[in-house]
Design an enzyme around this catalytic site. Structure first.
Site, PDB file in Angstrom:
ATOM      1  N   TYR A 176       0.834  -1.203   0.000  1.00 52.08           N
ATOM      2  CA  TYR A 176       0.000   0.000   0.000  1.00 52.08           C
ATOM      3  C   TYR A 176       0.868   1.253   0.000  1.00 52.08           C
ATOM      4  CZ  TYR A 176      -3.500  -3.466   1.442  1.00 52.08           C
ATOM      5  OH  TYR A 176      -4.301  -4.579   1.520  1.00 52.08           O
ATOM      6  N   HIS A 193       0.346 -11.958   1.084  1.00 54.39           N
ATOM      7  CA  HIS A 193      -0.727 -11.134   0.493  1.00 54.39           C
ATOM      8  C   HIS A 193      -1.596 -11.934  -0.495  1.00 54.39           C
ATOM      9  CE1 HIS A 193      -1.556  -6.582  -0.162  1.00 54.39           C
ATOM     10  NE2 HIS A 193      -2.646  -7.266  -0.319  1.00 54.39           N
TER      11      HIS A 193
HETATM   12  N1  NAP Z   1      -5.632  -8.746   1.239  1.00 54.85           N
HETATM   13  C1  NAP Z   1      -6.031  -8.120   0.159  1.00 54.85           C
HETATM   14  O1  NAP Z   1      -5.764  -8.546  -0.978  1.00 54.85           O
HETATM   15  C2  NAP Z   1      -6.811  -6.847   0.303  1.00 54.85           C
HETATM   16  C3  NAP Z   1      -7.486  -6.304  -0.805  1.00 54.85           C
HETATM   17  C4  NAP Z   1      -8.242  -5.158  -0.624  1.00 54.85           C
HETATM   18  C5  NAP Z   1      -8.315  -4.561   0.629  1.00 54.85           C
HETATM   19  N2  NAP Z   1      -7.608  -5.077   1.684  1.00 54.85           N
HETATM   20  C6  NAP Z   1      -7.656  -4.439   3.038  1.00 54.85           C
HETATM   21  O2  NAP Z   1      -9.005  -4.239   3.408  1.00 54.85           O
HETATM   22  C7  NAP Z   1      -9.224  -2.859   3.667  1.00 54.85           C
HETATM   23  C8  NAP Z   1     -10.637  -2.447   3.315  1.00 54.85           C
HETATM   24  O3  NAP Z   1     -10.906  -2.633   1.945  1.00 54.85           O
HETATM   25  P1  NAP Z   1     -10.955  -1.451   0.886  1.00 54.85           P
HETATM   26  O4  NAP Z   1     -10.183  -0.300   1.351  1.00 54.85           O
HETATM   27  O5  NAP Z   1     -10.584  -2.075  -0.420  1.00 54.85           O
HETATM   28  O6  NAP Z   1     -12.499  -1.098   0.757  1.00 54.85           O
HETATM   29  P2  NAP Z   1     -13.688  -0.743   1.773  1.00 54.85           P
HETATM   30  O7  NAP Z   1     -13.218  -0.681   3.167  1.00 54.85           O
HETATM   31  O8  NAP Z   1     -14.799  -1.654   1.418  1.00 54.85           O
HETATM   32  O9  NAP Z   1     -14.112   0.717   1.281  1.00 54.85           O
HETATM   33  C9  NAP Z   1     -13.313   1.849   1.459  1.00 54.85           C
HETATM   34  C10 NAP Z   1     -14.016   3.046   0.796  1.00 54.85           C
HETATM   35  O10 NAP Z   1     -15.296   3.245   1.395  1.00 54.85           O
HETATM   36  C11 NAP Z   1     -15.377   4.554   1.965  1.00 54.85           C
HETATM   37  N3  NAP Z   1     -16.059   4.401   3.262  1.00 54.85           N
HETATM   38  C12 NAP Z   1     -15.585   3.819   4.386  1.00 54.85           C
HETATM   39  N4  NAP Z   1     -16.499   3.855   5.362  1.00 54.85           N
HETATM   40  C13 NAP Z   1     -17.596   4.473   4.849  1.00 54.85           C
HETATM   41  C14 NAP Z   1     -18.867   4.811   5.374  1.00 54.85           C
HETATM   42  N5  NAP Z   1     -19.199   4.529   6.628  1.00 54.85           N
HETATM   43  N6  NAP Z   1     -19.745   5.442   4.555  1.00 54.85           N
HETATM   44  C15 NAP Z   1     -19.421   5.732   3.269  1.00 54.85           C
HETATM   45  N7  NAP Z   1     -18.242   5.441   2.719  1.00 54.85           N
HETATM   46  C16 NAP Z   1     -17.318   4.823   3.506  1.00 54.85           C
HETATM   47  C17 NAP Z   1     -13.968   5.050   2.101  1.00 54.85           C
HETATM   48  O11 NAP Z   1     -13.906   6.445   1.932  1.00 54.85           O
HETATM   49  P3  NAP Z   1     -13.470   7.419   3.153  1.00 54.85           P
HETATM   50  O12 NAP Z   1     -12.030   7.144   3.404  1.00 54.85           O
HETATM   51  O13 NAP Z   1     -13.768   8.792   2.668  1.00 54.85           O
HETATM   52  O14 NAP Z   1     -14.353   7.034   4.314  1.00 54.85           O
HETATM   53  C18 NAP Z   1     -13.265   4.337   0.954  1.00 54.85           C
HETATM   54  O15 NAP Z   1     -13.443   5.061  -0.245  1.00 54.85           O
HETATM   55  C19 NAP Z   1      -8.147  -2.172   2.821  1.00 54.85           C
HETATM   56  O16 NAP Z   1      -7.978  -0.820   3.148  1.00 54.85           O
HETATM   57  C20 NAP Z   1      -6.979  -3.071   3.088  1.00 54.85           C
HETATM   58  O17 NAP Z   1      -6.417  -2.810   4.350  1.00 54.85           O
HETATM   59  C21 NAP Z   1      -6.894  -6.227   1.543  1.00 54.85           C
END
Ligand code: NAP
Length: 282
Positions: A58, A116
């Site tokens: 990241y 990962h």
């Molecule tokens: N292992 C893997 O391959 C892998 C892949 C993907 C993700 N991940 C991990 O999982 C975490 C979460 O997944 P993600 O970041 O892909 O997606 P997510 O958490 O599903 O969504 C994040 C997005 O949603 C918004 N958001 C968050 N809370 C909200 C709410 N209450 N209301 C409206 N919008 C909201 C955020 O914007 P704001 O910041 O403006 O709130 C951001 O744009 C990642 O950050 C990472 O640490 C791991």
């Protein structure tokens, strides 16, 4: 609400971790946002979302640096998760990647270190490196990410592979495939599933069924989507947010109990799997 009030789930070791944590993908990419991102993580920690998920990938290390700043002075309150890239997951590459991550995180130990996604290196090589890092006190537990059921079976056949602590996979209302086989495989083995992209990076939040339930519950669609995941034992959700109101909203998902009627609306709009589907990845 204090940190103590946050629901927890057990790792295979018996140690308990919060079922709601914080993600960090896309943090650390723009230095001008770093302060805001670290403040956001600190707010989440203060609200009890003390499990923080990051990765060397990241922001090419930038997210780990933001996390390092955010947890400075409060390391002991945080359960820290990071990941090694598959391209670094040889034996010596894993050891070196971990050292680099520790430096960026400005701490001595990573609580949980994940592969990962599956790499070209043999699983036995990466697992041996993980075990060496545990011995050396550089990490406390290790786990995997984006492993489907057959990958978990294969991991179990590798020396030391049964020490896997979690599997982090894509899981949300629109990606329920793991409920068919992976979740039932992990649950009796006490291996928690860490649900990444739990609100599908925001793409699902305009769905009419979510709007209906959210309106009736007096909350937001994101909160309903998280509450749906958190009703499952052995599931840890790690939404990412840098927006203070969203962080407060996400925390409130732990207090939302979806009624049978609301669950039925969601089941109807987002049906669960009836057959094996290959694991989705983002
Ligand atoms: N292992 C893997 O391959 C892998 C892949 C993907 C993700 N991940 C991990 O999982 C975490 C979460 O997944 P993600 O970041 O892909 O997606 P997510 O958490 O599903 O969504 C994040 C997005 O949603 C918004 N958001 C968050 N809370 C909200 C709410 N209450 N209301 C409206 N919008 C909201 C955020 O914007 P704001 O910041 O403006 O709130 C951001 O744009 C990642 O950050 C990472 O640490 C791991």
């Amino acid at each position: 609400m204090s940190e103590q009030d946050v629901k927890t789930t057990a790792l295979p070791s018996g140690e308990r971790v919060p079922v709601l944590g914080q993600g960090t993908w896309f943090m650390g990419e723009d230095g001008r946002q770093a302060q805001k991102e670290a403040d956001a993580l600190r707010l989440g920690i203060d609200l009890g979302m003390t499990l923080i998920d990051t990765a060397e990938m990241y922001g090419s290390g930038g997210a780990e640096e933001v996390v390092g700043d955010a947890i400075s002075g409060r390391r002991d309150r945080v359960f820290l998760v990071s990941k090694v890239l598959p391209s670094n997951a040889s034996h010596s590459g894993t050891l070196r990647a971990c050292e680099r991550s520790l430096k960026r995180l400005k701490c001595e130990t990573i609580d949980l270190y994940l592969l990962h996604w599956r790499s070209g290196y043999g699983l036995e090589e990466t697992v041996a490196a993980f075990e060496q890092l545990v011995e050396a006190g550089k990490i406390r537990y290790w786990g995997v990410s984006n492993f489907d059921t057959n990958d978990m079976e294969e991991l179990g056949s590798v020396p030391g592979g049964n020490a896997v602590a979690v599997n982090q996979v894509l899981y949300n209302l629109t990606r329920r495939g793991i409920e068919f086989d992976l979740l039932p495989w992990c649950r009796p083995r006490n291996i928690p599933i860490m649900a990444y992209s739990p609100i599908e990076q925001g793409r699902m939040l305009d769905h009419p069924a979510l709007h209906r339930v959210a309106k009736e519950c007096g909350t937001t669609t994101a909160v309903v989507a998280l509450a749906f995941l958190l009703r499952n034992d052995g599931v840890i959700a790690i939404p990412k947010s840098s927006t203070p109101q969203h962080i407060r909203d996400n925390r409130s998902a732990l207090d939302l109990r979806l009624s049978a009627e609301h669950l039925a609306i969601l089941e109807d709009a987002f049906p669960g799997p009836r057959r094996k589907r290959r694991l989705d990845m983002l």
